[in-house]
Scaffold this motif. Structure first.
Motif, PDB file in Angstrom:
ATOM      1  N   VAL A 226      37.070  62.872  46.293  1.00 54.02           N
ATOM      2  CA  VAL A 226      37.448  63.437  47.411  1.00 54.02           C
ATOM      3  C   VAL A 226      38.769  63.038  47.967  1.00 54.02           C
ATOM      4  O   VAL A 226      39.646  63.609  48.421  1.00 54.02           O
ATOM      5  N   LYS A 227      39.066  61.675  47.638  1.00 53.23           N
ATOM      6  CA  LYS A 227      40.078  60.903  48.316  1.00 53.23           C
ATOM      7  C   LYS A 227      41.599  61.232  47.454  1.00 53.23           C
ATOM      8  O   LYS A 227      42.478  61.492  48.071  1.00 53.23           O
ATOM      9  N   HIS A 228      41.241  61.592  46.100  1.00 49.66           N
ATOM     10  CA  HIS A 228      42.523  61.682  45.438  1.00 49.66           C
ATOM     11  C   HIS A 228      42.504  63.089  44.548  1.00 49.66           C
ATOM     12  O   HIS A 228      43.731  63.842  44.934  1.00 49.66           O
ATOM     13  N   SER A 229      41.653  63.562  43.994  1.00 45.70           N
ATOM     14  CA  SER A 229      41.642  64.744  43.200  1.00 45.70           C
ATOM     15  C   SER A 229      41.382  66.164  44.165  1.00 45.70           C
ATOM     16  O   SER A 229      42.268  67.101  44.174  1.00 45.70           O
ATOM     17  N   LEU A 230      40.601  65.948  45.091  1.00 49.06           N
ATOM     18  CA  LEU A 230      40.168  67.226  46.025  1.00 49.06           C
ATOM     19  C   LEU A 230      41.274  67.563  46.907  1.00 49.06           C
ATOM     20  O   LEU A 230      41.807  68.652  46.960  1.00 49.06           O
ATOM     21  N   PRO A 231      42.285  66.503  47.511  1.00 53.80           N
ATOM     22  CA  PRO A 231      43.266  66.878  48.244  1.00 53.80           C
ATOM     23  C   PRO A 231      44.274  68.029  47.559  1.00 53.80           C
ATOM     24  O   PRO A 231      44.811  68.842  48.097  1.00 53.80           O
ATOM     25  N   MET A 232      44.666  67.315  46.494  1.00 51.53           N
ATOM     26  CA  MET A 232      45.657  68.048  45.611  1.00 51.53           C
ATOM     27  C   MET A 232      45.178  69.496  45.152  1.00 51.53           C
ATOM     28  O   MET A 232      45.547  70.612  45.152  1.00 51.53           O
ATOM     29  N   HIS A 233      43.594  69.728  44.684  1.00 54.88           N
ATOM     30  CA  HIS A 233      43.249  70.904  44.129  1.00 54.88           C
ATOM     31  C   HIS A 233      42.944  71.943  45.124  1.00 54.88           C
ATOM     32  O   HIS A 233      43.041  72.893  45.246  1.00 54.88           O
ATOM     33  N   LEU A 234      42.524  71.150  46.388  1.00 52.37           N
ATOM     34  CA  LEU A 234      42.338  71.978  47.681  1.00 52.37           C
ATOM     35  C   LEU A 234      43.623  72.885  47.857  1.00 52.37           C
ATOM     36  O   LEU A 234      43.644  73.926  48.307  1.00 52.37           O
ATOM     37  N   SER A 235      44.816  71.761  48.030  1.00 54.33           N
ATOM     38  CA  SER A 235      46.008  72.485  48.492  1.00 54.33           C
ATOM     39  C   SER A 235      46.635  73.558  47.417  1.00 54.33           C
ATOM     40  O   SER A 235      47.150  74.424  47.741  1.00 54.33           O
ATOM     41  N   LEU A 236      46.228  73.337  46.185  1.00 52.84           N
ATOM     42  CA  LEU A 236      46.805  74.274  45.196  1.00 52.84           C
ATOM     43  C   LEU A 236      45.846  75.838  44.922  1.00 52.84           C
ATOM     44  O   LEU A 236      46.344  76.658  44.717  1.00 52.84           O
ATOM     45  N   PHE A 237      44.395  75.273  44.964  1.00 55.95           N
ATOM     46  CA  PHE A 237      43.441  76.395  44.673  1.00 55.95           C
ATOM     47  C   PHE A 237      42.503  76.859  45.621  1.00 55.95           C
ATOM     48  O   PHE A 237      41.727  77.632  45.478  1.00 55.95           O
ATOM     49  N   GLY A 238      42.534  76.209  47.200  1.00 59.59           N
ATOM     50  CA  GLY A 238      41.797  76.698  47.879  1.00 59.59           C
ATOM     51  C   GLY A 238      40.477  76.131  47.688  1.00 59.59           C
ATOM     52  O   GLY A 238      40.194  75.231  47.058  1.00 59.59           O
ATOM     53  N   LYS A 239      39.237  76.704  48.077  1.00 57.51           N
ATOM     54  CA  LYS A 239      38.120  76.333  47.824  1.00 57.51           C
ATOM     55  C   LYS A 239      37.671  76.521  46.185  1.00 57.51           C
ATOM     56  O   LYS A 239      36.718  75.758  46.059  1.00 57.51           O
ATOM     57  N   PHE A 240      38.406  77.262  45.384  1.00 56.34           N
ATOM     58  CA  PHE A 240      38.164  77.138  44.119  1.00 56.34           C
ATOM     59  C   PHE A 240      38.371  75.806  43.553  1.00 56.34           C
ATOM     60  O   PHE A 240      37.824  75.357  42.715  1.00 56.34           O
ATOM     61  N   GLY A 241      39.288  75.236  44.276  1.00 59.62           N
ATOM     62  CA  GLY A 241      39.459  73.663  43.783  1.00 59.62           C
ATOM     63  C   GLY A 241      38.378  72.694  43.747  1.00 59.62           C
ATOM     64  O   GLY A 241      38.258  71.813  43.161  1.00 59.62           O
ATOM     65  N   VAL A 242      37.422  72.914  44.984  1.00 57.23           N
ATOM     66  CA  VAL A 242      36.349  72.171  44.830  1.00 57.23           C
ATOM     67  C   VAL A 242      35.499  72.341  43.536  1.00 57.23           C
ATOM     68  O   VAL A 242      35.004  71.271  43.129  1.00 57.23           O
ATOM     69  N   LYS A 243      35.219  73.414  43.230  1.00 60.37           N
ATOM     70  CA  LYS A 243      34.579  73.800  41.951  1.00 60.37           C
ATOM     71  C   LYS A 243      35.038  73.243  40.866  1.00 60.37           C
ATOM     72  O   LYS A 243      34.497  72.432  39.893  1.00 60.37           O
ATOM     73  N   ILE A 244      36.533  73.053  40.820  1.00 54.26           N
ATOM     74  CA  ILE A 244      37.232  72.644  39.831  1.00 54.26           C
ATOM     75  C   ILE A 244      37.171  70.956  39.607  1.00 54.26           C
ATOM     76  O   ILE A 244      36.628  70.328  38.518  1.00 54.26           O
ATOM     77  N   VAL A 245      37.127  70.468  40.897  1.00 56.59           N
ATOM     78  CA  VAL A 245      36.891  68.889  41.016  1.00 56.59           C
ATOM     79  C   VAL A 245      35.467  68.439  40.713  1.00 56.59           C
ATOM     80  O   VAL A 245      35.033  67.580  40.029  1.00 56.59           O
ATOM     81  N   LEU A 246      34.646  69.273  41.136  1.00 52.71           N
ATOM     82  CA  LEU A 246      33.075  69.184  41.016  1.00 52.71           C
ATOM     83  C   LEU A 246      32.647  69.109  39.529  1.00 52.71           C
ATOM     84  O   LEU A 246      32.054  68.309  39.078  1.00 52.71           O
TER      85      LEU A 246
END
Length: 295
Positions: free
Chosen positions: A255-275
């Motif tokens: 949440v602190k490191h990967s999610l901010p970057m992926h949210l900014s780049l992929f939107g809500k799809f970034g949550v799925k990638i990180v998860l």
């Protein structure tokens, strides 16, 4: 108390952005420049024999190669291709797994060789090997996912140069907001309760201590492990403690490191990638903990 926590969270967020954003700017600019000059496309052509052998797309190889230099640049490029619908969701997930090994490799000379191994000695070598083994297995999963795609196109998509200003503003805003929220929760002791609840685990007290320290700071955990080894702790318990710390903190670290970057780049799809990546990492970490317990 709340005012103090907000101030500390704001300070840590500012420090994080000051440290991180220049790297983001340089990485995005470098990739944009490489695309304009055609360097990445030429590199993909150079690797054409390997593409035929492994059956993955040239874009996956470009992203993989870029990730050795800068994971941020690799994912920025991948995000732009995804937004332009040059790669689909499944290919993005496959590439995210494929990029696991170069992402860890990028820390080899900045973290593992100059810090972990000198401080921990043999335990540091084993811990580094475990981290690379986890990354290699995830990359293999990404390779299999990419190869299993039907009618996979092995030609490189035409890439557009990245917009430095647009990417930096979007990435910076999301990273700042997410980092601040997680830092504030940490200052308020929310994560302390999570760490305390894990003290019942059937491990050596020193290993649990290392894991809890790692929950807050990985470098401090490495130093703590070294002090325990000097006091007679067996190397495997130091490694187990460090891996266990990764297990304990995997969700908040994501949440602190990967999610901010992926949210900014992929939107809500970034949550799925990180998860998906976090779950696989968690399973592999648990596997190596069990393996070390049997040693």
């Amino acid at each position: 108390m709340i005012e103090s926590a907000v101030g500390k969270a704001a300070y840590s967020t500012a420090a994080f952005l000051i440290k991180s954003l220049p790297v983001v700017v340089i990485a995005i600019y470098a990739v944009s420049y490489s695309i304009k000059k055609g360097y990445l496309e030429r590199f993909a052509l150079f690797l054409q024999p390997a593409l035929r052998k492994f059956g993955v797309s040239e874009f996956a190889v470009i992203s993989f190669a870029t990730c050795f230099v800068s994971p941020t640049a690799s994912y920025s490029m991948l995000s732009q291709a995804w937004r332009e619908k040059k790669v689909d969701d499944r290919e993005v997930i496959a590439i995210s797994f494929l990029n696991s090994f170069p992402s860890v490799f990028s820390h080899l000379y900045a973290y593992f060789i100059p810090f972990v191994i000198p401080v921990l000695g043999f335990a540091g070598v084993v811990y580094t090997a475990v981290r690379f083994a986890v990354a290699a297995i995830k990359s293999l999963i990404g390779l299999l996912l990419s190869r299993s795609r039907k009618n996979s196109d092995t030609s490189a998509p035409e890439l557009s140069p990245l917009s430095v200003s647009q990417n930096v503003v979007r990435i910076g805003a999301v990273m700042a907001a997410t980092y601040f929220i997680v830092s504030l929760l940490s200052q308020l002791g929310v994560f302390d309760l999570m760490a305390e609840s894990l003290k019942f685990l059937p491990f050596r007290a020193e290993a649990v201590t290392i894991a809890i320290v790692e929950f807050f700071n990985i470098r401090s955990a490495v130093v703590t492990a070294a002090s325990f080894i000097d006091a007679g702790l067996e190397w495997k318990w130091a490694v187990i403690g460090l891996i266990l710390g990764n297990v304990i903190s995997f969700s908040t670290r994501s949440v602190k490191h990967s999610l901010p970057m992926h949210l900014s780049l992929f939107g809500k799809f970034g949550v799925k990638i990180v998860l998906l990546n976090s779950i696989v990492t968690l399973i592999l970490d648990i596997f190596f903990v069990v393996l070390l317990l049997l040693v």
